[in-house]
Design a protein around this motif. Structure first.
Motif, PDB file in Angstrom:
ATOM      1  N   ILE A 151       9.094   8.376  -8.646  1.00 17.64           N
ATOM      2  CA  ILE A 151       9.760   8.423  -7.347  1.00 17.64           C
ATOM      3  C   ILE A 151      10.826   7.336  -7.202  1.00 17.64           C
ATOM      4  O   ILE A 151      11.797   7.504  -6.482  1.00 17.64           O
ATOM      5  CB  ILE A 151       8.733   8.373  -6.183  1.00 17.64           C
ATOM      6  N   TYR A 152      10.669   6.226  -7.899  1.00 14.01           N
ATOM      7  CA  TYR A 152      11.611   5.116  -7.762  1.00 14.01           C
ATOM      8  C   TYR A 152      12.793   5.197  -8.722  1.00 14.01           C
ATOM      9  O   TYR A 152      13.750   4.452  -8.569  1.00 14.01           O
ATOM     10  CB  TYR A 152      10.876   3.782  -7.933  1.00 14.01           C
ATOM     11  N   GLN A 177       9.736  -5.026  -3.823  1.00 12.06           N
ATOM     12  CA  GLN A 177      10.211  -5.113  -5.203  1.00 12.06           C
ATOM     13  C   GLN A 177       9.057  -5.298  -6.190  1.00 12.06           C
ATOM     14  O   GLN A 177       9.193  -4.972  -7.368  1.00 12.06           O
ATOM     15  CB  GLN A 177      11.227  -6.244  -5.358  1.00 12.06           C
ATOM     16  N   LEU A 178       7.928  -5.807  -5.710  1.00 13.09           N
ATOM     17  CA  LEU A 178       6.758  -5.971  -6.574  1.00 13.09           C
ATOM     18  C   LEU A 178       6.220  -4.624  -7.062  1.00 13.09           C
ATOM     19  O   LEU A 178       5.536  -4.558  -8.085  1.00 13.09           O
ATOM     20  CB  LEU A 178       5.648  -6.733  -5.841  1.00 13.09           C
ATOM     21  N   VAL A 179       6.528  -3.564  -6.337  1.00 13.60           N
ATOM     22  CA  VAL A 179       6.139  -2.210  -6.756  1.00 13.60           C
ATOM     23  C   VAL A 179       7.333  -1.495  -7.383  1.00 13.60           C
ATOM     24  O   VAL A 179       7.211  -0.885  -8.447  1.00 13.60           O
ATOM     25  CB  VAL A 179       5.620  -1.387  -5.550  1.00 13.60           C
ATOM     26  N   LEU A 238       0.821  -1.216   0.000  1.00 14.17           N
ATOM     27  CA  LEU A 238       0.000   0.000   0.000  1.00 14.17           C
ATOM     28  C   LEU A 238       0.855   1.267   0.000  1.00 14.17           C
ATOM     29  O   LEU A 238       0.580   2.201  -0.751  1.00 14.17           O
ATOM     30  CB  LEU A 238      -0.959   0.002   1.189  1.00 14.17           C
ATOM     31  N   VAL A 239       1.875   1.278   0.830  1.00 16.61           N
ATOM     32  CA  VAL A 239       2.756   2.455   0.886  1.00 16.61           C
ATOM     33  C   VAL A 239       3.491   2.623  -0.443  1.00 16.61           C
ATOM     34  O   VAL A 239       3.612   3.728  -0.967  1.00 16.61           O
ATOM     35  CB  VAL A 239       3.739   2.362   2.075  1.00 16.61           C
ATOM     36  N   GLY A 240       3.971   1.516  -0.993  1.00 11.09           N
ATOM     37  CA  GLY A 240       4.679   1.579  -2.270  1.00 11.09           C
ATOM     38  C   GLY A 240       3.807   2.108  -3.393  1.00 11.09           C
ATOM     39  O   GLY A 240       4.227   2.965  -4.179  1.00 11.09           O
ATOM     40  N   ILE A 241       2.596   1.610  -3.479  1.00  7.12           N
ATOM     41  CA  ILE A 241       1.666   2.058  -4.528  1.00  7.12           C
ATOM     42  C   ILE A 241       1.257   3.508  -4.288  1.00  7.12           C
ATOM     43  O   ILE A 241       1.229   4.313  -5.228  1.00  7.12           O
ATOM     44  CB  ILE A 241       0.433   1.132  -4.584  1.00  7.12           C
ATOM     45  N   PHE A 242       0.976   3.863  -3.036  1.00  8.39           N
ATOM     46  CA  PHE A 242       0.591   5.238  -2.721  1.00  8.39           C
ATOM     47  C   PHE A 242       1.699   6.213  -3.090  1.00  8.39           C
ATOM     48  O   PHE A 242       1.446   7.272  -3.671  1.00  8.39           O
ATOM     49  CB  PHE A 242       0.228   5.369  -1.241  1.00  8.39           C
ATOM     50  N   ARG A 243       2.920   5.832  -2.800  1.00  6.79           N
ATOM     51  CA  ARG A 243       4.068   6.678  -3.129  1.00  6.79           C
ATOM     52  C   ARG A 243       4.182   6.875  -4.640  1.00  6.79           C
ATOM     53  O   ARG A 243       4.462   7.970  -5.116  1.00  6.79           O
ATOM     54  CB  ARG A 243       5.323   6.016  -2.561  1.00  6.79           C
ATOM     55  N   SER A 247       9.888  15.507  -2.433  1.00 10.98           N
ATOM     56  CA  SER A 247      10.135  15.739  -1.007  1.00 10.98           C
ATOM     57  C   SER A 247       8.915  15.355  -0.167  1.00 10.98           C
ATOM     58  O   SER A 247       9.059  14.949   0.986  1.00 10.98           O
ATOM     59  CB  SER A 247      10.510  17.203  -0.762  1.00 10.98           C
ATOM     60  N   THR A 248       7.737  15.444  -0.737  1.00 11.29           N
ATOM     61  CA  THR A 248       6.517  15.030  -0.035  1.00 11.29           C
ATOM     62  C   THR A 248       6.334  13.526  -0.122  1.00 11.29           C
ATOM     63  O   THR A 248       6.041  12.863   0.877  1.00 11.29           O
ATOM     64  CB  THR A 248       5.284  15.746  -0.630  1.00 11.29           C
ATOM     65  N   ALA A 249       6.532  12.967  -1.317  1.00 16.39           N
ATOM     66  CA  ALA A 249       6.349  11.522  -1.520  1.00 16.39           C
ATOM     67  C   ALA A 249       7.317  10.709  -0.671  1.00 16.39           C
ATOM     68  O   ALA A 249       7.013   9.588  -0.265  1.00 16.39           O
ATOM     69  CB  ALA A 249       6.513  11.180  -2.994  1.00 16.39           C
ATOM     70  N   ARG A 250       8.469  11.274  -0.376  1.00 14.79           N
ATOM     71  CA  ARG A 250       9.471  10.559   0.436  1.00 14.79           C
ATOM     72  C   ARG A 250       8.969  10.260   1.850  1.00 14.79           C
ATOM     73  O   ARG A 250       9.472   9.354   2.512  1.00 14.79           O
ATOM     74  CB  ARG A 250      10.749  11.377   0.558  1.00 14.79           C
TER      75      ARG A 250
END
Length: 163
Positions: free
Chosen positions: A103-104, A85-87, A24-29, A40-43
């Motif tokens: 972001i990645y 890693q799936l995200v 969830l955090v990975g997808i939200f980011r 800076s916000t997404a981090r």
């Protein structure tokens, strides 16, 4: 198939709350990145932080719940990292294919270099994401588990006698 005496499904069921949270955090980011939110916000929504919090939690929980010990902690650390890693890996591949950073893939997340590379993908697949990352987390988790065992004591396998 078993891993250290447990089926993979047992590890997944045990670690499910943090595995879901990592996803969830990975997808939200990633969604924040696509929406144009500043990096800076997404981090602030950090998969790494969730993995570390989960690692500390499970380092304590494997003992206090009776789930296992040091060797059972390793597959849990692997699952936490693998789930990330799936995200992350598809997001980096998307950046490579489209030529648009997310972001990645930004340089800040690849040692100041262009993160839209297959080397970055390989690093996540074969080094940091699936081997060294989980192994380092497991080593730290083992220290926490050691302290937990000293503080809590050994788990009893028998029910307490009634008075």
């Amino acid at each position: 198939m078993t891993i250290f005496g447990k089926r993979p499904s047992e590890y997944i069921a045990f670690a499910k709350p943090f595995l879901v949270l990592v996803l969830l955090v990975g997808i939200f980011r990633l969604v924040l990145s696509f929406a144009g939110t500043p990096n800076s916000t997404a981090r602030w929504f950090s998969i790494t932080a969730v993995i570390w919090i989960g690692g500390v939690y499970y380092a304590i929980r494997v003992h206090t719940s009776g789930f296992g010990s040091y060797k059972q902690l390793l597959p849990i650390c692997f699952l936490l990292s693998f789930t990330a890693q799936l995200v992350i890996v598809p997001a980096i591949i998307l950046a490579i294919v489209t030529g648009v950073d997310n972001i990645y893939s930004i340089p800040e997340n690849f040692f100041g270099n262009d993160g839209k590379t297959w080397a970055h993908v390989a690093g996540h697949l074969f080094i940091g994401g699936t081997t060294l990352g989980p192994l380092f987390g497991w080593i730290v988790g083992c220290v926490i588990l050691f302290v937990t065992k000293k503080v809590v004591g050994e788990k009893s396998t028998t029910a307490p006698a009634e008075a």
